[in-house]
Design a protein around this motif. Structure first.
Motif, PDB file in Angstrom:
ATOM      1  N   ASP A   8      -4.943  -5.669  -0.226  1.00  0.00           N
ATOM      2  CA  ASP A   8      -3.524  -5.022  -0.261  1.00  0.00           C
ATOM      3  C   ASP A   8      -3.010  -4.907  -1.452  1.00  0.00           C
ATOM      4  O   ASP A   8      -3.160  -5.653  -2.295  1.00  0.00           O
ATOM      5  CB  ASP A   8      -2.675  -5.599   0.913  1.00  0.00           C
ATOM      6  CG  ASP A   8      -3.127  -5.170   2.346  1.00  0.00           C
ATOM      7  OD1 ASP A   8      -3.684  -4.130   2.515  1.00  0.00           O
ATOM      8  OD2 ASP A   8      -2.667  -5.842   3.292  1.00  0.00           O
ATOM      9  N   ASN A  17       0.914  -1.094   0.052  1.00  0.00           N
ATOM     10  CA  ASN A  17      -0.200   0.002   0.083  1.00  0.00           C
ATOM     11  C   ASN A  17       0.826   1.556   0.065  1.00  0.00           C
ATOM     12  O   ASN A  17       0.518   1.998   0.714  1.00  0.00           O
ATOM     13  CB  ASN A  17      -1.092  -0.142   1.303  1.00  0.00           C
ATOM     14  CG  ASN A  17      -1.806  -1.318   1.278  1.00  0.00           C
ATOM     15  OD1 ASN A  17      -2.451  -1.566   0.022  1.00  0.00           O
ATOM     16  ND2 ASN A  17      -2.147  -1.603   2.372  1.00  0.00           N
ATOM     17  N   LEU A  52      -0.378  -9.354   5.480  1.00  0.00           N
ATOM     18  CA  LEU A  52      -1.321  -9.149   4.421  1.00  0.00           C
ATOM     19  C   LEU A  52      -2.617  -9.078   4.432  1.00  0.00           C
ATOM     20  O   LEU A  52      -3.081 -10.330   5.240  1.00  0.00           O
ATOM     21  CB  LEU A  52      -0.778  -9.654   2.925  1.00  0.00           C
ATOM     22  CG  LEU A  52       0.510  -9.225   2.526  1.00  0.00           C
ATOM     23  CD1 LEU A  52       1.065 -10.308   1.087  1.00  0.00           C
ATOM     24  CD2 LEU A  52       0.815  -7.707   2.089  1.00  0.00           C
TER      25      LEU A  52
END
Length: 215
Positions: free
Chosen positions: A200, A187, A196
């Motif tokens: 994402d 991100n 994660l």
């Protein structure tokens, strides 16, 4: 946080207190920067809650504790939803206490009955590119330019073994940089290792893919 959320009428509440239990040797390795790590993890939890639109009663608090029953490489996580004081000078009241989740980074030949890791949860990682979709079984899957990688990225800015996706016993996924030249971003933020969540955006070299999890 994701495993112990509670749905209200219009909000989703998540635990705001996290106690991380470590073996004596692992706890000793944190000497000198334990408080900084607690604050860093607190900030990560706050960011994750905001990203998932969760509600917190207070800023997440992370505390490390020693559990002599744990072996090197094992750690436990206990979550609690703690209400803030009703008035100044009051003490917080404890909400529902979650189960302690125990993980292990090793495979001991003689597991202790007092600190058994939870049974593994089978999930699959999904790497979605513009023209390809990789479904990775794990528990470890390499991403890189090498044809031997489980997920091959045809990008000259990606190292041959750029990063690795790792599944925890609880079915959660983490990405770890394998010493790549151009690093890993989640991100938009460069990380050495990061858990994660579905949705994402992960960037390796000049390639960005969307991450998801299949049960």
């Amino acid at each position: 946080m994701d495993a112990h959320k509670s749905a209200g009428v219009a909000r989703v509440y998540v635990p705001n207190e996290y106690t991380v239990y470590l073996s004596t040797k692992d706890r000793g390795k944190l000497e000198g920067y334990e408080r900084s790590l607690e604050q860093e993890l607190s900030g990560y939890l706050l960011e994750h809650a905001r990203r998932r639109s969760y509600d917190l009663l207070t800023r997440p608090a992370v505390t490390f504790r020693t559990d002599e029953r744990l072996r090197l490489g094992e750690f436990g996580i206990q979550t609690r939803l703690v209400k803030p004081p009703a008035r100044e000078g009051g003490s917080p009241s404890q909400g529902e206490e979650g189960h302690t989740m125990v993980y292990s980074a090793v495979s001991p030949a003689d597991p202790s009955p007092q600190a058994q890791p939870q049974a593994a949860v089978t999930t699959r990682a999904v790497v979605a590119l513009d023209d390809r979709r990789y479904v990775l079984e794990g528990p470890r899957s390499t991403i890189g330019r090498s044809k031997d990688a489980e997920c091959v990225l045809r990008d000259p800015n990606v190292s041959r073994r750029h990063a690795e996706l790792r599944r925890s016993p609880g079915g959660e996924w983490t990405i770890a940089d394998l010493g790549s030249t151009n690093g890993v971003k989640v991100n938009g933020r460069r990380v050495a290792s990061s858990r994660l969540s579905p949705g994402d955006e992960v960037t390796l070299g000049t390639t960005t893919f969307s991450f998801d999890i299949e049960q």
